[in-house]
Design a protein around this motif. Structure first.
Motif, PDB file in Angstrom:
ATOM      1  N   LEU A  89       0.834  -1.206   0.000  1.00  0.00           N
ATOM      2  CA  LEU A  89       0.000   0.000   0.000  1.00  0.00           C
ATOM      3  C   LEU A  89       0.871   1.259   0.000  1.00  0.00           C
ATOM      4  O   LEU A  89       0.610   2.212  -0.735  1.00  0.00           O
ATOM      5  N   LEU A  90       1.895   1.246   0.822  1.00  0.00           N
ATOM      6  CA  LEU A  90       2.774   2.413   0.898  1.00  0.00           C
ATOM      7  C   LEU A  90       3.511   2.634  -0.424  1.00  0.00           C
ATOM      8  O   LEU A  90       3.554   3.753  -0.937  1.00  0.00           O
ATOM      9  N   TRP A  91       4.094   1.580  -0.991  1.00  0.00           N
ATOM     10  CA  TRP A  91       4.840   1.741  -2.246  1.00  0.00           C
ATOM     11  C   TRP A  91       3.906   2.145  -3.381  1.00  0.00           C
ATOM     12  O   TRP A  91       4.286   2.958  -4.231  1.00  0.00           O
ATOM     13  N   TRP A  92       2.686   1.605  -3.387  1.00  0.00           N
ATOM     14  CA  TRP A  92       1.707   2.027  -4.390  1.00  0.00           C
ATOM     15  C   TRP A  92       1.478   3.542  -4.301  1.00  0.00           C
ATOM     16  O   TRP A  92       1.367   4.219  -5.326  1.00  0.00           O
ATOM     17  N   SER A  93       1.426   4.065  -3.083  1.00  0.00           N
ATOM     18  CA  SER A  93       1.089   5.482  -2.897  1.00  0.00           C
ATOM     19  C   SER A  93       2.122   6.420  -3.526  1.00  0.00           C
ATOM     20  O   SER A  93       1.792   7.541  -3.903  1.00  0.00           O
ATOM     21  N   PHE A  94       3.359   5.971  -3.678  1.00  0.00           N
ATOM     22  CA  PHE A  94       4.375   6.813  -4.301  1.00  0.00           C
ATOM     23  C   PHE A  94       4.258   6.833  -5.828  1.00  0.00           C
ATOM     24  O   PHE A  94       4.752   7.754  -6.470  1.00  0.00           O
ATOM     25  N   HIS A  95       3.621   5.808  -6.366  1.00  0.00           N
ATOM     26  CA  HIS A  95       3.470   5.737  -7.825  1.00  0.00           C
ATOM     27  C   HIS A  95       2.172   4.996  -8.138  1.00  0.00           C
ATOM     28  O   HIS A  95       2.197   3.842  -8.560  1.00  0.00           O
ATOM     29  N   PRO A  96       1.033   5.673  -7.950  1.00  0.00           N
ATOM     30  CA  PRO A  96      -0.264   5.009  -8.124  1.00  0.00           C
ATOM     31  C   PRO A  96      -0.661   4.882  -9.601  1.00  0.00           C
ATOM     32  O   PRO A  96      -1.591   5.508 -10.072  1.00  0.00           O
ATOM     33  N   ARG A  97       0.059   4.045 -10.308  1.00  0.00           N
ATOM     34  CA  ARG A  97      -0.146   3.920 -11.751  1.00  0.00           C
ATOM     35  C   ARG A  97      -1.291   2.983 -12.114  1.00  0.00           C
ATOM     36  O   ARG A  97      -1.668   2.889 -13.277  1.00  0.00           O
ATOM     37  N   MET A  98      -1.809   2.255 -11.144  1.00  0.00           N
ATOM     38  CA  MET A  98      -2.917   1.325 -11.373  1.00  0.00           C
ATOM     39  C   MET A  98      -3.799   1.337 -10.135  1.00  0.00           C
ATOM     40  O   MET A  98      -3.385   1.861  -9.095  1.00  0.00           O
ATOM     41  N   PRO A  99      -5.001   0.782 -10.231  1.00  0.00           N
ATOM     42  CA  PRO A  99      -5.849   0.721  -9.033  1.00  0.00           C
ATOM     43  C   PRO A  99      -5.137  -0.016  -7.897  1.00  0.00           C
ATOM     44  O   PRO A  99      -4.409  -0.990  -8.126  1.00  0.00           O
ATOM     45  N   VAL A 100      -5.348   0.440  -6.687  1.00  0.00           N
ATOM     46  CA  VAL A 100      -4.644  -0.108  -5.537  1.00  0.00           C
ATOM     47  C   VAL A 100      -4.872  -1.615  -5.399  1.00  0.00           C
ATOM     48  O   VAL A 100      -3.945  -2.358  -5.074  1.00  0.00           O
ATOM     49  N   GLN A 101      -6.082  -2.085  -5.666  1.00  0.00           N
ATOM     50  CA  GLN A 101      -6.347  -3.522  -5.530  1.00  0.00           C
ATOM     51  C   GLN A 101      -5.491  -4.337  -6.495  1.00  0.00           C
ATOM     52  O   GLN A 101      -5.008  -5.407  -6.137  1.00  0.00           O
TER      53      GLN A 101
END
Length: 189
Positions: free
Chosen positions: A158-170
C-alpha cells in the motif's frame, strides 16, 4: 431549515469521520461537526464531552467496521494462499485513490497517539494475522508466522503504491501479494 432534534451517535460519528477525512483531524471541532450534521454544538459537547473523546469515538466506530469487514472476508474467502490474497485485496478496496489514501494517513496518526486506539489496532493485527495463517495451514512451505509477514507485505505494498499510483490499488496489492506467495509456494525443481 430547522436543525434536527435527534441523530444517532453512529450518524454523528460518520459525519465526524468525514470531516477528518476531508480536512484532517485538526479541523474537527464541535462547531464544524455541528455544521456538518445539523445538531447544535452544545448537544455534541453533551454527548462527547471533549474533542479527544469525539475523535476516539469516531475512530473506534471505524475500527468496528474494519473488524466486521475482516470477519466477513475471513468467512467468505477460501482457506488457501489465494484466499489470503483475496482477503487482503478485499481489505484494500476502501482505500480508494491516492488522495483518500493520503488523507487517511492523517487519521492513522490519531490512532497512534491514543493508547486505546493503538490497542485496538494491535488486536486487529492479531485477528488478521490469524486469519491469514489459517489460509496457509495446508501449505507445507509456508514459514511460521506467515500471517503477520503477509500483513506486513500488504501494508508495504500500500505504501509503495502510494508513491506511484499507476494502477488501481487492488491490482497493485494483488500483484505484490501474488509475488510474495509465489516466493515460497512455487516448486524450485
Amino acid at each position: 431549515m430547522p436543525r434536527p432534534k435527534t441523530m444517532s451517535d453512529e450518524d454523528v460519528l460518520d459525519a465526524a469521520l468525514e470531516i477528518m477525512r476531508k480536512h484532517g483531524p485538526d479541523a474537527l471541532t464541535f462547531a464544524a461537526l455541528s455544521a456538518g450534521c445539523g445538531l447544535s454544538a452544545s448537544t455534541l459537547v453533551q454527548r462527547f464531552d471533549s474533542k479527544a473523546r469525539l475523535i476516539q469515538a469516531a475512530l473506534l466506530q471505524a475500527w468496528d467496521r474494519l473488524d466486521r469487514l475482516t470477519l466477513a472476508l475471513a468467512e467468505n474467502t477460501p482457506k488457501t494462499p489465494e484466499g489470503a490474497v483475496a482477503l487482503l485485496v478485499g481489505l484494500s478496496g476502501d482505500y480508494g485513490g491516492i488522495e483518500s489514501y493520503a488523507d487517511d494517513l492523517m487519521i492513522l496518526r490519531e490512532d497512534l497517539r491514543d493508547p486505546a486506539l493503538r490497542a485496538r489496532g494491535a488486536r486487529w493485527r492479531d485477528v488478521l494475522s490469524e486469519a491469514i495463517d489459517a489460509r496457509f495451514a495446508d501449505t507445507p512451505q509456508a514459514p511460521a508466522g506467515i500471517g503477520l509477514m503477509m500483513a506486513a507485505q500488504w501494508q508495504g505494498a500500500l505504501l509503495w503504491w502510494s508513491f506511484h499510483p499507476r494502477m488501481p490499488v487492488q491490482d497493485y496489492v494483488r500483484e505484490s501479494l501474488d509475488r510474495f506467495v509465489a516466493a515460497f509456494t512455487e516448486s524450485t525443481g
